[in-house]
Write an enzyme that holds these catalytic residues in place. Structure first.
Site, PDB file in Angstrom:
ATOM      1  N   PRO A  21      -3.899  86.249 -80.999  1.00 42.56           N
ATOM      2  CA  PRO A  21      -5.332  86.559 -80.967  1.00 42.56           C
ATOM      3  C   PRO A  21      -6.050  86.455 -82.306  1.00 42.56           C
ATOM      4  CG  PRO A  21      -4.024  88.564 -80.857  1.00 42.56           C
ATOM      5  CD  PRO A  21      -3.047  87.438 -80.840  1.00 42.56           C
ATOM      6  N   ASP A  44      -7.126  74.301 -82.214  1.00 42.43           N
ATOM      7  CA  ASP A  44      -8.443  74.687 -81.676  1.00 42.43           C
ATOM      8  C   ASP A  44      -9.263  75.396 -82.745  1.00 42.43           C
ATOM      9  OD1 ASP A  44      -7.658  73.934 -79.177  1.00 42.43           O
ATOM     10  OD2 ASP A  44      -7.269  75.964 -78.469  1.00 42.43           O
ATOM     11  N   LYS A  66     -13.344  73.457 -79.895  1.00 37.86           N
ATOM     12  CA  LYS A  66     -14.225  73.414 -78.728  1.00 37.86           C
ATOM     13  C   LYS A  66     -15.084  74.662 -78.762  1.00 37.86           C
ATOM     14  CE  LYS A  66     -10.981  72.049 -75.843  1.00 37.86           C
ATOM     15  NZ  LYS A  66     -10.122  72.769 -75.036  1.00 37.86           N
ATOM     16  N   GLY A  97      -5.337  79.168 -79.516  1.00 38.93           N
ATOM     17  CA  GLY A  97      -5.578  80.609 -79.598  1.00 38.93           C
ATOM     18  C   GLY A  97      -4.878  81.332 -78.454  1.00 38.93           C
ATOM     19  N   GLY A  98      -4.379  82.531 -78.727  1.00 36.38           N
ATOM     20  CA  GLY A  98      -3.763  83.347 -77.671  1.00 36.38           C
ATOM     21  C   GLY A  98      -2.515  82.698 -77.124  1.00 36.38           C
ATOM     22  N   ASP A  99      -2.438  82.591 -75.807  1.00 33.61           N
ATOM     23  CA  ASP A  99      -1.309  81.946 -75.135  1.00 33.61           C
ATOM     24  C   ASP A  99      -1.771  80.589 -74.594  1.00 33.61           C
ATOM     25  OD1 ASP A  99       1.489  82.395 -73.729  1.00 33.61           O
ATOM     26  OD2 ASP A  99       0.146  81.458 -72.274  1.00 33.61           O
ATOM     27  N   MET A 178     -14.356  84.457 -71.949  1.00 41.09           N
ATOM     28  CA  MET A 178     -15.494  83.526 -72.020  1.00 41.09           C
ATOM     29  C   MET A 178     -16.671  84.026 -71.172  1.00 41.09           C
ATOM     30  SD  MET A 178     -13.312  79.988 -71.616  1.00 41.09           S
ATOM     31  CE  MET A 178     -12.205  80.601 -70.357  1.00 41.09           C
TER      32      MET A 178
HETATM   33  N1  SAH Z   1      -5.613  81.134 -74.564  1.00 42.17           N
HETATM   34  C1  SAH Z   1      -6.501  82.186 -75.017  1.00 42.17           C
HETATM   35  C2  SAH Z   1      -7.806  82.188 -74.276  1.00 42.17           C
HETATM   36  C3  SAH Z   1      -8.655  80.964 -74.527  1.00 42.17           C
HETATM   37  S1  SAH Z   1     -10.206  81.035 -73.732  1.00 42.17           S
HETATM   38  C4  SAH Z   1      -5.787  83.530 -74.890  1.00 42.17           C
HETATM   39  O1  SAH Z   1      -4.706  83.615 -74.305  1.00 42.17           O
HETATM   40  O2  SAH Z   1      -6.321  84.501 -75.414  1.00 42.17           O
HETATM   41  C5  SAH Z   1     -11.229  81.631 -75.024  1.00 42.17           C
HETATM   42  C6  SAH Z   1     -11.635  83.065 -74.766  1.00 42.17           C
HETATM   43  O3  SAH Z   1     -10.570  83.943 -75.119  1.00 42.17           O
HETATM   44  C7  SAH Z   1     -12.797  83.550 -75.599  1.00 42.17           C
HETATM   45  O4  SAH Z   1     -14.029  83.159 -75.032  1.00 42.17           O
HETATM   46  C8  SAH Z   1     -12.618  85.049 -75.525  1.00 42.17           C
HETATM   47  O5  SAH Z   1     -13.070  85.554 -74.280  1.00 42.17           O
HETATM   48  C9  SAH Z   1     -11.105  85.168 -75.573  1.00 42.17           C
HETATM   49  N2  SAH Z   1     -10.606  85.422 -76.936  1.00 42.17           N
HETATM   50  C10 SAH Z   1      -9.818  84.630 -77.671  1.00 42.17           C
HETATM   51  N3  SAH Z   1      -9.526  85.206 -78.853  1.00 42.17           N
HETATM   52  C11 SAH Z   1     -10.148  86.399 -78.860  1.00 42.17           C
HETATM   53  C12 SAH Z   1     -10.229  87.469 -79.783  1.00 42.17           C
HETATM   54  N4  SAH Z   1      -9.608  87.441 -80.963  1.00 42.17           N
HETATM   55  N5  SAH Z   1     -10.981  88.560 -79.450  1.00 42.17           N
HETATM   56  C13 SAH Z   1     -11.600  88.636 -78.255  1.00 42.17           C
HETATM   57  N6  SAH Z   1     -11.569  87.649 -77.349  1.00 42.17           N
HETATM   58  C14 SAH Z   1     -10.841  86.552 -77.627  1.00 42.17           C
END
Ligand code: SAH
Length: 262
Positions: A21, A44, A66, A97-99, A178
């Site tokens: 995150p 990304d 994006k 970002g994230g997973d 999102m």
């Molecule tokens: N694959 C990512 C999500 C991608 S979609 C995951 O697993 O987290 C992108 C959305 O993820 C953003 O619009 C927001 O809603 C969320 N997001 C990603 N990073 C974030 C963060 N640090 N804090 C809060 N929301 C986050």
């Protein structure tokens, strides 16, 4: 005549890697190791600069950032780039970002690679939903509050036609990715579907980063909160009783206790 395998060009591997995150400490060891040894990193916009700084100084970093209505590279072009590099013999770390498999389009990229005969490895990351839950101390499940959790994308076409009934309400936690730009539509939709206007909502903006904010409101006040606090992306919306503002609940309890004492 069969081709001599030793003469065949080496095909590189595409690593679809979750970067977590934001906080670099939340990378998995596998992600950190791959990033530190990669010669090509395709990332990304969501990936924190502190994480990119872990790549070798000689690594080539390609941003395919994006953002809503500001696509620097179309998904098909990203898929084509990954395939092209791998077929040219290069390993690619595709950092997301994230997973990679939670609203990350990792599935589409893996499909494109498989179709081209490019091997893929997926390295999971801490999804922002989990990072935000931990950082804001909002448990997504809790025996007293919720035993069902749903992850929903709030920014998809046809939002109003989608059936969200049953995703939020008693015993449930709804996490919306999102969803900031469509916050007004989301709260209207949920209330029209029968959710109480006073269901607690939390917005977690820039979770796990130094400038993280956690904002609370009842569902009916969601759009106002987004606007008045100028909430910025990336942010998550958590809806359900786990999202109650405990500080203010404590205050209410304290006030009631004081009242009782008088
Ligand atoms: N694959 C990512 C999500 C991608 S979609 C995951 O697993 O987290 C992108 C959305 O993820 C953003 O619009 C927001 O809603 C969320 N997001 C990603 N990073 C974030 C963060 N640090 N804090 C809060 N929301 C986050």
């Amino acid at each position: 005549m069969t081709a001599n395998p030793s003469k065949m060009p080496r095909v590189g591997k595409v690593y679809l890697v979750g970067a977590g995150p934001g906080d670099p400490d939340l990378l998995t060891l596998r992600a950190a190791r791959l990033l530190m040894s990669a010669s090509l990193v395709v990332h990304d916009g969501l990936v924190d600069p502190a994480i990119l700084a872990m790549a070798r100084p000689t690594a080539k970093l390609v941003s395919v950032a994006k953002a809503r209505s500001r696509h620097t590279m179309k998904q098909e072009d990203i898929n084509a780039l990954l395939v092209r590099e791998a077929l040219a013999g290069n390993d690619v770390v595709r950092l997301k970002g994230g997973d990679p498999f939670v609203f990350g389009r990792g599935g589409e990229e893996a499909e494109a690679c498989h179709a081209a005969g490019v091997p893929v490895e997926v390295v999971p990351g801490i999804s922002s939903a989990l990072g935000a839950s931990a950082a804001a101390q909002i448990p997504l499940t809790h025996r007293d509050h919720a035993s069902i959790v749903s992850f929903v994308a709030g920014q998809c076409k046809g939002l109003s036609e989608q059936d969200w009934s049953g995703l939020a309400g008693k015993g449930r936690t709804l996490v919306i990715f999102m969803g900031i730009a469509t916050a007004a539509q989301i709260s209207e939709k949920l209330i029209a579907d029968g959710l109480a206007p006073d269901v607690p909502v939390a917005i977690i903006e820039k979770a796990t980063r130094s400038d993280m904010r956690v904002l609370h409101s009842p569902l009916a006040g969601l759009a106002h909160l987004v606007e008045s606090q100028k909430v910025q992306s990336p942010a998550l919306i958590v809806i359900g009783s786990v999202a109650a503002d405990h500080d203010s609940a404590d205050n209410t309890i304290r006030a009631l206790a004081l009242e009782a004492m008088q």
